[in-house]
Structures are given as C-alpha cells and as structure tokens.
Design a protein around this motif. Sequence first.
Motif: not given
Lengths: 275, 291
Positions: A227, A236-238, B107-113, B115, B119-121, B124-125, B128, B164
């Motif tokens: 990943r 970056t952070r979500m 959702e934090e996990d799905v965002a891991f890739g 992130e 990619i801008p926040s 990502i939202r 996800v 991703m």
Amino acid sequence: MALDISIGQYFEGSSVIHKADPRVKLISVILYITVIFLAKNMFSFALLILSAIALIIISRIPIKIITKGMKPLILILVFTAILNIFWLQGDTLVFEFGIIHIYLEGIMTAIFMIIRITILLIGTSVILTYTTTPIALTDGLEQLLEPLKKTKLPVHEFSMMMTIALRFIPTLIEETDKIMNAQKARGADIGSGGIMQRAKALIPILIPLFISAFRRADELSTAMECRCYRGGEGRTRMSKLKLRAGDVVFAGTFIVLGALIIIINIYAPGFNLAY
Amino acid sequence: MSAIIKTEHLCYSYHTEENKKVQAVNDVSIEIEEGQFVAILGHNGSGKSTFAKLLNMILTPESGKIFIDGKELTSPDITEDDIYDIRRQIGMVFQNPDNQIVATIVEEDVAFGPENLGIPSDEIRKRVDNALETVGMKKYARHAPHKLSGGQKQRVAIAGIIAMMPRCIIFDESTAMLDPLGRREVMDTIERLNRKDGKTVLHITHYMGEATRADRVIVMRHGSVYMDGTPKEIFTRVDELWEAGLEVPQTTEFMHGLNELGLSLPLDIFETEPCAEKSAEAILKWISDHK
C-alpha cells in the motif's frame, strides 16, 4: 474471556472535553499540572477543588468511575500524609507525646498534599485518558511534536508504532485466548501451583504467541509495502486536526485559572504552604 | 486491448533452511489483458503466490522480464518512485484480513494507502467514501476492525486497495480463511470490481467453484504454467487436473463420474441446477434406451 476489550480507559461521551482537539488537551494538561503546583494557600486550594469538580461535571464522567481510578492511589496518599504529619516541624504545637511532636503546619501540609495529588490524578484522567481515544492521543502527540522531526527524532515512526500496537492488542488477546484453550485441550495445567509452576505453565502459551506475532508482523509489513508505505515523508492525512475557537477558550481557561491562583497566593490571607 | 501485465521467462528461487534450492517460479511467460478476470490455480507450493509477489516487486525476480503496461519493471534504470507507482497500479489483497489492517478505525485504514501517496485531505475523504461504498461497508466506516466478521474485514482490506485507484488487483488466496458466507461476500465484490469497474483481477485460489467465475484460468505446477485457457477448456480436462493434484468443480466431477459409467454428458456446466437437469435428462434417456 470477554472479547469486548476497551483499550485504555477511554469513556465514550460527547462532552466539550471529549470534542476538544487532542493537541489542545495535551497542552491544557501541562498547564493544569503547573497550576496545581502553583497553589499555595487555602483559597487557591479551594479554587483548585472547584476547578476539579467543574471538570468532572463538564466531562459527564460518572463519579463512580473516577473513584475507582483513585483506588490504587490510596496507599501513596496515606503514606504522604503520615510522613508530613510526623516529620514536619513548625511553630504551632498541636500534640505532644514523648518523642512525637505534631505541628499545625504538618497537618495542613498533609491536607494540601493529598488535595494536590488527588486533583493531579483527576485532572489528567478527565482531560486526557477518560475523554480521548488512544488513536486521537497518538495523532495529537505526533502533530504536536512535528517541529522535532527537524532534529531527526523519529516522531512519525513512533506514532505509527503506537497505532499498530493499539490495533493489534485485541487481535493478540483473542489469539492468547485461543492458544490457552488449545493447550488446555492438550492437558496443560495453567491456573494452579506456585508462582514458579505457573510461570512455567505460561511458556507453552507465550512461545506460539510470539511466533504468530512475528508472522503477523512479517505479513503486515508486506501488506504495508503493497500500500505504498514508505515512512512519514510526503505523507498526507485524511483528517487534519483543526483548531476551533472552542479549543482556544478551553486552553485559555487554564491560563486564567493559573493567573487567579497567583493573585490569590499573593493577596489573600490564610495558611501559606512552604513549597 | 493491450496487455497490462506481461512476463517473459520469469524465474525465482529461494533457499530453504537446509540450504536446498527451491525453484519457486520457473520460466513463466504470460500476458494478461486489461480488464480480464484471471484465476490462478495450483497445489500448495506450485509457485502461484510467489509469482503474484513478483508482479509488484515485493520479491525481485532472479531472471526474466516483467512488463507492467509496457514498462519494464526489471530494467536496471527503474527507480524507487517507479516501483511505488507500480504498487499503486497493481494492488494486492492477502489471505489474512487481520494482518493487513493497520488502523483502529475502518475509514482510517482505508485512508492509509492514499495517505502514503500524498494525496490532499479532501480528495482522500472522497476516495475513502467511494471505496467503502463500492465494497458495501459504508455503514461501518467508524467501527473498530476487530469487531467485524472475516468477510467484512476482507472487504475493508479491499476498500483500502481500491482507494489507491489501482488498475489491477491481485487477490492472494483472499478467500481461503473465510467462512462460506464471507467467501461469497468477497467473491461478489471481486466480480463486481471486474465487471462493473473494469479492474483487471488476478484471483489466486484453490476453490474450483470460484475459478469457474473467471474469464481465464491459469493452472500452475512446479513453478511453471501447466494449463492456460477458459474455465470451460480447463475444467473439461479432468484427468490432467487430477494429475496436478487439483480438484475439479463438483458439477464436473459428478458428470465425469456419470460419463465413466457410459453416459455422455458435457463437462463444462458449473452451476448446480443446469447440471442437475442435464444429468437427470441423460439418466432418464439412458434408462429408456436400456429397457
């Protein structure tokens, strides 16, 4: 074994304290601890007690949970009190018997110390541990320590380790349970015998647990590489933490509290603590 | 259509603890078209998982070439950035869902890739949310992963890959640890990703029933490609499959058994009901013929 394991001491809720930014909470706790040690006389201690009561009410955490958290502290409290009462010397003698001299100053200091320690615990647990999820806490810590990244301190790596550790606690507990049952089914005697015997009985549980943990770590690292994980750089952070007006007010309250206590220390009459 | 994955004479070997050399992948040359649903079958140790790990450079091949979308992965001037770009394009889902989930909230996990990709926040939202919607796990966005069922966890892991936006997803025995219900959930998700979203799918499995749903089946044996064709072509070659230590779909096995008793049934029906109808018909005919 209960599978519904709550990690840390987080107590679900939706109060102002629960919603506050974790970074602000971390700073607020440091401020509050400083304030607690600033208090020196009766009136400032009274104000501290009021502030602690206010915190509990605002957080809406049942008083039962807080008193339960206080239990391990009782011994320390008693010990501090005894030490202060019997050893501290002052001007006003209250009680004298043989070599035992108890002074008013000693009693007062003991009371103040108990209040201090109690409020210290209430403060940190209500502002942080009871109202912040571990994940929010690590996030807050990482972002608060971000300036330290320039000094090559592995801030991101540390918070990633914390996150993964927290993620795997329930998984490993479940696994331990499975292994214990498997060993019991093979006739292992886990719960009886002396300390040495019980420690020995843990070996057939710990070894498979460690092996499986290593295997998990290996698989997890491959999955993370797939990943595209390559450390904190360029990441970056979500959910970016955003400071809101309420957060500033929250931290500001503690600064005001500190100012009030300093003023009271200087102008208000009453018993003054030596330290 | 062009080949998204192409390998030429790919080889990989490793040494066991007793210092014995094992040729895990031996001279594999295949081409996989974009949008194809390919099932890879093989006995344990046939090299199918190793082969998959070579495709996104988790393992480095010993010799041979890999081309992803025409770009040679094995060329000496490939950079680290290129490798990460390939890993983004060729997503991989593993066997144990527990060992792929990194975060304590779905959702934090799905965002891991995403992130990791920088990619801008707000983008990502969106990704996800879309990914969770695709796998049907939107309701569980704020849940803790360890409280979900196996099938649900695996769908979260898939969402983590979808976020991703890969072009191809490799499922490395992703259904092997699941119960029948979880397996069906995951298979339906895989099929939807292929048919609806046009993702190329490489599904490594030893469930024959799952392989029948693919466009193409590749059977591996001793590290090499043993058979390659459509499910109908492959599963009618019952004896060869048995030779490779594999099973055949239950319907095929059943009809193959009837054929050995003197009936002549087609072997390429993989659904239970048509198989039952065809068999009943043939048996009735056999009875009336032999009266």
